[in-house]
Structures are given as C-alpha cells and as structure tokens.
Design an enzyme around this catalytic site. Structure first.
Site, short mmCIF file in Angstrom:
data_model
loop_
_atom_site.label_atom_id
_atom_site.label_comp_id
_atom_site.label_asym_id
_atom_site.label_seq_id
_atom_site.Cartn_x
_atom_site.Cartn_y
_atom_site.Cartn_z
N HIS A 37 8.30 0.08 1.78
CA HIS A 37 9.73 0.19 1.70
C HIS A 37 10.40 1.07 2.84
O HIS A 37 11.51 0.73 3.37
CB HIS A 37 10.01 1.04 0.41
CG HIS A 37 9.71 0.41 -0.77
ND1 HIS A 37 8.83 0.76 -1.73
CD2 HIS A 37 10.15 -0.70 -1.49
CE1 HIS A 37 8.86 -0.01 -2.81
NE2 HIS A 37 9.43 -1.19 -2.60
N LYS A 149 5.47 -9.27 2.50
CA LYS A 149 4.71 -9.21 1.10
C LYS A 149 5.03 -9.89 -0.01
O LYS A 149 4.42 -10.70 -0.38
CB LYS A 149 5.01 -7.77 0.69
CG LYS A 149 4.32 -7.41 -0.74
CD LYS A 149 2.89 -7.08 -0.63
CE LYS A 149 2.57 -6.78 -2.12
NZ LYS A 149 3.40 -6.68 -3.30
N GLN A 153 9.83 -14.98 -1.92
CA GLN A 153 11.10 -14.26 -2.24
C GLN A 153 11.94 -14.38 -0.89
O GLN A 153 13.07 -14.63 -1.01
CB GLN A 153 10.78 -12.89 -2.82
CG GLN A 153 12.01 -11.96 -2.69
CD GLN A 153 11.83 -10.57 -3.26
OE1 GLN A 153 12.01 -10.54 -4.59
NE2 GLN A 153 11.85 -9.65 -2.59
N MET A 184 0.61 -2.43 0.39
CA MET A 184 1.20 -1.34 -0.50
C MET A 184 2.18 -1.86 -1.57
O MET A 184 2.97 -3.14 -1.29
CB MET A 184 2.06 -0.46 0.53
CG MET A 184 1.28 0.37 1.12
SD MET A 184 2.14 1.55 1.80
CE MET A 184 0.82 2.44 2.70
N SER A 186 4.47 -0.97 -5.44
CA SER A 186 4.72 0.09 -6.63
C SER A 186 3.77 -0.10 -7.70
O SER A 186 3.31 0.85 -8.22
CB SER A 186 6.07 -0.12 -6.87
OG SER A 186 7.04 -0.14 -5.80
#
Ligand code: AMP
Length: 283
Positions: A37, A149, A153, A184, A186
């Site tokens: 992010h 990533k 989307q 990476m 969340s």
C-alpha cells in the site's frame, strides 16, 4: 494529515481542492496497511497535489461465507503508515454512510469479471466496481493507483473507467514482496508460522514457471503441470485456480507468450492468497 469519515465532508474537501486548481490522487485500500500500500501512496504523492488514501473494508465485495468480520483492522497503525508515505487525507467512511438504507444501485463489468476470482467469488467484482465508482464520485480524483497484485481487479477497473468515460488516469503498480518472495497482503496476518512457510509455494510456482518460460517452454499444458505439481507438494495448500491467460482479455491460452498472465489463487489452510506474474517480465 486529516482523517475524514463523512462522505459529505470528503466531497466538500475534494470540491474545494479542485476549485483551487489542485490535482487529486487517490489510493483506495481496505486498510491494515503494508509496504505494498505504501508504495502506491508514495507514487500517488508524486502524481497529485493532494493525496487521499481511502480505508474502507467494503462489505459488498465479500461473499456471505467470506472473512468480512475477521478482516484485520488497525486505524491507528494505518494512520502512521499513511502519514509517513505522504498522505494528506485518510478517507475512512462508515459502512452505513456508504450504503445507507435503500441502497440499490450497482456497477457491473461483464466478461472480465467472469473467470478467475470472479468465478470463485461470485459478486466480488460487482462490489469492487461499485465501491470504486462511489470513491471516485466522492474523492473526485484525477489519478487513482492500484496494485498489480490484484491483476484482474486492475483490468476490471481500467475497463470500467474506459467504458463509463470516467475522466481518471489509472496507474498500475508493481507487486511488492517480502524478502522471501511472498506477496504482501493484509491477509498474510491470518497465517500461522507454518502456514507462512507453506505460502511460499505460490511464489515458487511463479518463479518456476517463469524459469521454464525463459528457457523456451511455451506449452501451457506442461507449464500448468509443473505449477500444479509444485503447489501440490505442500499438503496444506489447495489450488483454487492456477491459470495462464491473455493479460488483456483474461481469456485462457494454450501457448504461453511474452505478456501471458499466470494467475494463482491458493488456499493455505483457511487463508486464500492470490499472486501472479506476467511471463517475460521481471517482477
Ligand atoms: P487492499 O487493501 O488489499 O484492497 O489493497 C489496496 C490496493 O493495494 C489494491 O490496489 C491492491 O492491489 C494494492 N496492493 C495490495 N497488496 C499489494 C502488494 N503486495 N503490492 C502492490 N500493491 C498491492
């Protein structure tokens, strides 16, 4: 740095910034921020006079049996990460403000949302395109940044922006990885230590496929077998999909080429992880 929770206040802020002749960059996130992010935010810092990061765990992109309630949240830590990355405004709306009673209007991209994550997560992309449209209408950005990533989307959002004539530049940013290659995410916070090790099978599969491709292998059948076998060596891993697709249309290909997307979704225990690479590209 300011934190804005109200939709109306965010719109007022954006309108005033635009009236003052400022450009707005937006990084949409679901929070629990990490270096991936932060890389989007640092790039956003360079691309707009005002940098807004949204933090919103969007209920409409989660299926009924998915991890909406369990999704990790830590606004205090996110505030620190965003501040260091140069964010001016965190927009952190409440679900009830984004989806008030009576809400019934959705944005839906079609073909691009059918395969891959769209097939295993019905309704997911409808939730994504709807919330991103709302964020665009609220934050009024000139430029918005998304990570590769979430390759599908990014493709879906580019399509939506083109199809609906949204006057917003979309920037796709490289995948940021841990030192050992794990992308990476969340959701990595869900992984127990042993699962964290097992999760490396995604990156190993990408590296192996890329190595074979660079060595001249073009058969998707052979490349797929290697990928599936490699991930299969980890008993705790179960493949949701491992597919070679055209990076533009996301259609399946039989022959790999420069620009072929290898997209993976693998469950490690209960945690579903995604990763991808473009054959012929470093990343
Ligand atoms: P999320 O909070 O997971 O919805 O992600 C917010 C944005 O950060 C999306 O555009 C993601 O593609 C991007 N992102 C998440 N993880 C990474 C990563 N490891 N590298 C680059 N971008 C990422």
């Amino acid at each position: 740095m300011t934190i804005i929770e109200s939709v109306a206040e965010m719109q007022r802020f954006a309108r005033e910034a635009r009236t003052a002749g400022k450009t707005i960059a937006l990084v949409p996130t679901m929070g629990y921020l990490h270096e991936g992010h932060a890389s989007l935010m640092r790039e956003g810092r360079k691309r707009g006079d005002v940098l807004v990061a949204s933090i919103f765990v969007n209920p409409t992109q989660f299926g009924p049996s998915e991890d909406l309630d369990a999704y990790p949240r830590d606004l205090a830590r996110d505030t620190a990460v965003a501040s260091v990355a140069g964010v001016d405004v965190i927009f952190a709306p409440k679900a009830g403000d984004m989806y008030p009673t009576g809400f019934q209007t959705y944005v839906n991209a079609e073909e691009l949302t059918l395969p891959l994550c769209g097939a295993s997560r019905p309704g997911h992309f409808r939730g994504v395109t709807t919330v991103v449209t709302k964020l665009f209408n609220i934050v009024m950005p000139h430029v918005a940044l998304f990570g590769k990533k979430d390759f599908q989307q990014l493709a879906v959002i580019r399509r939506m922006v083109a199809d609906l004539n949204m006057d917003i530049e979309i920037i796709g940013m490289p995948i940021v990885r841990e030192d050992d290659g794990l992308a990476m995410s969340s959701r990595n916070a869900y992984l127990q230590p042993e699962e964290r090790q097992n999760a490396l099978c995604l990156y190993r599969a990408l590296v192996t496929a890329r190595g074979l491709f660079n060595g001249g292998e073009r058969s998707v059948k052979i490349l797929s077998e290697r990928v599936v076998r490699l991930i299969g060596e980890v008993p705790a891993a179960s493949i949701d999909y491992a597919e070679f697709r055209d990076m533009g249309t996301l259609e399946a290909v039989e022959t790999a080429d420069e620009g072929t997307l290898l997209a993976l979704a693998v469950r490690i225990g209960k945690t579903r992880l995604i990763d991808n690479c473009i054959l012929g590209e470093e990343n």
